[in-house]
Design a protein around this motif. Structure first.
Motif, short mmCIF file in Angstrom:
data_model
loop_
_atom_site.label_atom_id
_atom_site.label_comp_id
_atom_site.label_asym_id
_atom_site.label_seq_id
_atom_site.Cartn_x
_atom_site.Cartn_y
_atom_site.Cartn_z
N TYR A 156 0.83 -1.21 0.00
CA TYR A 156 0.00 0.00 0.00
C TYR A 156 0.87 1.26 0.00
N ALA A 157 1.85 1.28 0.88
CA ALA A 157 2.72 2.45 0.98
C ALA A 157 3.45 2.70 -0.34
N PHE A 158 3.91 1.62 -0.98
CA PHE A 158 4.63 1.76 -2.25
C PHE A 158 3.70 2.30 -3.33
N ALA A 159 2.48 1.75 -3.39
CA ALA A 159 1.52 2.20 -4.40
C ALA A 159 1.10 3.64 -4.16
N ARG A 160 0.96 3.99 -2.90
CA ARG A 160 0.58 5.37 -2.55
C ARG A 160 1.67 6.34 -2.99
N THR A 161 2.91 5.95 -2.83
CA THR A 161 4.02 6.80 -3.26
C THR A 161 4.01 6.96 -4.78
N ARG A 162 3.78 5.86 -5.48
CA ARG A 162 3.72 5.92 -6.94
C ARG A 162 2.57 6.82 -7.40
N ALA A 163 1.47 6.78 -6.66
CA ALA A 163 0.31 7.59 -7.03
C ALA A 163 0.60 9.09 -6.93
N ARG A 164 1.61 9.43 -6.15
CA ARG A 164 1.97 10.84 -6.00
C ARG A 164 2.89 11.33 -7.12
N SER A 165 3.29 10.45 -8.01
CA SER A 165 4.16 10.86 -9.10
C SER A 165 3.42 11.80 -10.04
N VAL A 166 4.16 12.60 -10.79
CA VAL A 166 3.55 13.58 -11.68
C VAL A 166 2.66 12.90 -12.71
N ARG A 167 3.14 11.82 -13.30
CA ARG A 167 2.34 11.13 -14.32
C ARG A 167 1.03 10.61 -13.75
N ALA A 168 1.10 10.03 -12.57
CA ALA A 168 -0.11 9.49 -11.95
C ALA A 168 -1.09 10.60 -11.60
N ARG A 169 -0.57 11.70 -11.08
CA ARG A 169 -1.44 12.82 -10.71
C ARG A 169 -2.07 13.46 -11.94
N ASN A 170 -1.33 13.52 -13.03
CA ASN A 170 -1.90 14.06 -14.27
C ASN A 170 -3.06 13.20 -14.75
N LYS A 171 -2.86 11.89 -14.73
CA LYS A 171 -3.91 10.98 -15.17
C LYS A 171 -5.14 11.09 -14.27
N ALA A 172 -4.92 11.13 -12.96
CA ALA A 172 -6.03 11.25 -12.02
C ALA A 172 -6.79 12.56 -12.23
N TYR A 173 -6.06 13.62 -12.53
CA TYR A 173 -6.68 14.92 -12.78
C TYR A 173 -7.59 14.85 -14.01
N ILE A 174 -7.09 14.24 -15.06
CA ILE A 174 -7.87 14.14 -16.30
C ILE A 174 -9.11 13.28 -16.09
N GLU A 175 -8.95 12.18 -15.37
CA GLU A 175 -10.11 11.32 -15.08
C GLU A 175 -11.16 12.07 -14.27
#
Length: 360
Positions: free
Chosen positions: A94-113
Motif C-alpha cells: 500500500y505504501a509503495f503504491a501510494r508513493t507511486r500515485a503521487r508521481s507527476v504522471r499518476a497525478r496528471n492521469k487522475a486529474y484528467i479522469e
C-alpha cells in the motif's frame, strides 16, 4: 495475516510446558480451559485477518488512485498466505503504491479522469472531448492538457456559451445566495473552496454558472476522494498495528502454560490484551466520527439532489446527476463506517475477554 499469527501461536503451543512431564500429565480441567482459550484467541485472529482482507478489497474497488487499486488486486490474488499482512505493513504494497500515485504522471492521469467525471458534455463539450482525448494520449499529451489544455478548452466552452442564447443564463439572486451559503456552511472543504472561487472579487455571473455547471461537482469529487484516501491511510496503519498487537497477546497468553512464574506471565498477558483493547477502542471511536461525517454528507447531497430535481432554474439541472451519485457514494461510506465501527467494537470485546481469561 491469519497464517502468520496462527503459525506463531502454534509454535508456542508446540513447546511442552513444565508440567507436561509431571506425574499424571495435564489435569483434565486445565487442558480443556487452555484449549478453549487458544480457540478464542485463534478465532479473534482469524476475524481480524478476514476484516483486513475485506478492507483491501474495498481499496481495490474504490480507492481514488489507480496504482493503489491495482496493487490491492495483486495482493488479493497472491498465493502468499501473508500477502495481505505484508501489503498493509508500513513499508508494504500500500505504501509503495501510494508513493507511486503521487508521481507527476499518476497525478496528471487522475486529474484528467476527474475532469471527465465532473464536466458533463452538455455543459462543457470542448473540455470533455479534450480530456477524453488526453486520457488516450501519451504522458506528454496528458501533461500538456493539465498545464494548458484544460484552461484553453474552458475558454472555448465559455465562448460558445456566450455566443449561444440558449446557454446564456442570467444568474438569479437566489442562486448566487445559495453559493454564498455553500461557501460558508457546506460540510466539504473542497466544495467551500470552489464556491468561494465563484464569488471571488471580480467574478461574474459566468463564474456562478460554471460553479453550477462543473465546479460544484468537481469540489464534491475532491472531497470524496480526499476522504477515501485519508481513510485508507489511517486504516492500513490500524490493521497493521492490530496484527502486531494480536501476535504479542496470543504469544503472551500461550506462554502462561509453561511459565515458571505464572503470576508474572499472567500480568504480561493481561497487559498485552489491554493494549489490543486500547487500540481497538480508539479505532472504534474514530469510525464513529467518520460515520457521523458521512451521514452529514449523505443527507446534504440527497437534499441537493432533491432541490435540483424540483428547481425551475436551469442552473440546477447540471448538478442533479452528480448530486444523486454523490449522495449514494456517501451513503455507502456511512454504511462502511458502521461496519468498521462494529468490527473494532468486536475486537475490543474480544480483547477484554482475553484480559479476563488470563487473570485466572
Amino acid at each position: 495475516m491469519t497464517c502468520g499469527v496462527l503459525a506463531g501461536a502454534s509454535a508456542v503451543a508446540g513447546t511442552a510446558p513444565a508440567w507436561a512431564d509431571a506425574p499424571g500429565g495435564v489435569p483434565a480441567a486445565h487442558s480443556g480451559t487452555f484449549a478453549q482459550d487458544s480457540d478464542a484467541a485463534a478465532l479473534m485472529t482469524a476475524e481480524a485477518a478476514e476484516r483486513a482482507r475485506k478492507e483491501v478489497l474495498g481499496y481495490a474497488m474504490t480507492n481514488p488512485y489507480a496504482e493503489v487499486r491495482m496493487s490491492a488486486w495483486n495482493a488479493l490474488r497472491s498465493d502468499d498466505p501473508q500477502a495481505i499482512e505484508k501489503w498493509l505493513a508500513p513499508d508494504g504494497g500500500y505504501a509503495f503504491a501510494r508513493t507511486r500515485a503521487r508521481s507527476v504522471r499518476a497525478r496528471n492521469k487522475a486529474y484528467i479522469e476527474r475532469v471527465i467525471r465532473t464536466h458533463p458534455a452538455s455543459y462543457s463539450p470542448v473540455v470533455r472531448a479534450a480530456a477524453e482525448e488526453a486520457l488516450r494520449g501519451s504522458f506528454d499529451e496528458q501533461a500538456e492538457f493539465v498545464r494548458t489544455g484544460y484552461a484553453e478548452a474552458q475558454k472555448r466552452d465559455r465562448a460558445k456559451r456566450d455566443a449561444s442564447a440558449q446557454h446564456k443564463q442570467k444568474v438569479a439572486a437566489a442562486a448566487r445566495e445559495y453559493v454564498s451559503r455553500l461557501a460558508e456552511e457546506d460540510p466539504g472543504e473542497q466544495v467551500r473552496t470552489a464556491a468561494r472561487w465563484a464569488l471571488r472579487p471580480g467574478a461574474t455571473d459566468d463564474d456562478i454558472a460554471e460553479f453550477y455547471g462543473y465546479g460544484w461537482a468537481s469540489g464534491a469529487t475532491l472531497d470524496l476522494e480526499s476522504h477515501r484516501s485519508r481513510i485508507a491511510d489511517e486504516e492500513t496503519l490500524r490493521h497493521d498495528k492490530l496484527t502486531r498487537l494480536l501476535r504479542v497477546a496470543v504469544a503472551a497468553e500461550e506462554a502462561i502454560k509453561g511459565a515458571a512464574d505464572a503470576a508474572q506471565a499472567r500480568a504480561n498477558a493481561e497487559r498485552a490484551w489491554e493494549a489490543v483493547a486500547g487500540h481497538a477502542d480508539a479505532a472504534r471511536k474514530a469510525w464513529l466520527a467518520e460515520q457521523a461525517a458521512a451521514e452529514t454528507q449523505s443527507k446534504n447531497w440527497r437534499a441537493i439532489a432533491e432541490k435540483a430535481k424540483t428547481s425551475a432554474d436551469d442552473l440546477w439541472k447540471n448538478i442533479a446527476g452528480p448530486a444523486a451519485a454523490t449522495g449514494d457514494a456517501w451513503a455507502k461510506e456511512q454504511a462502511g463506517a458502521v461496519e468498521s465501527a462494529a468490527f473494532w467494537q468486536n475486537m475490543f470485546d474480544r480483547a477484554m475477554e482475553g484480559q479476563t481469561r488470563v487473570k485466572g
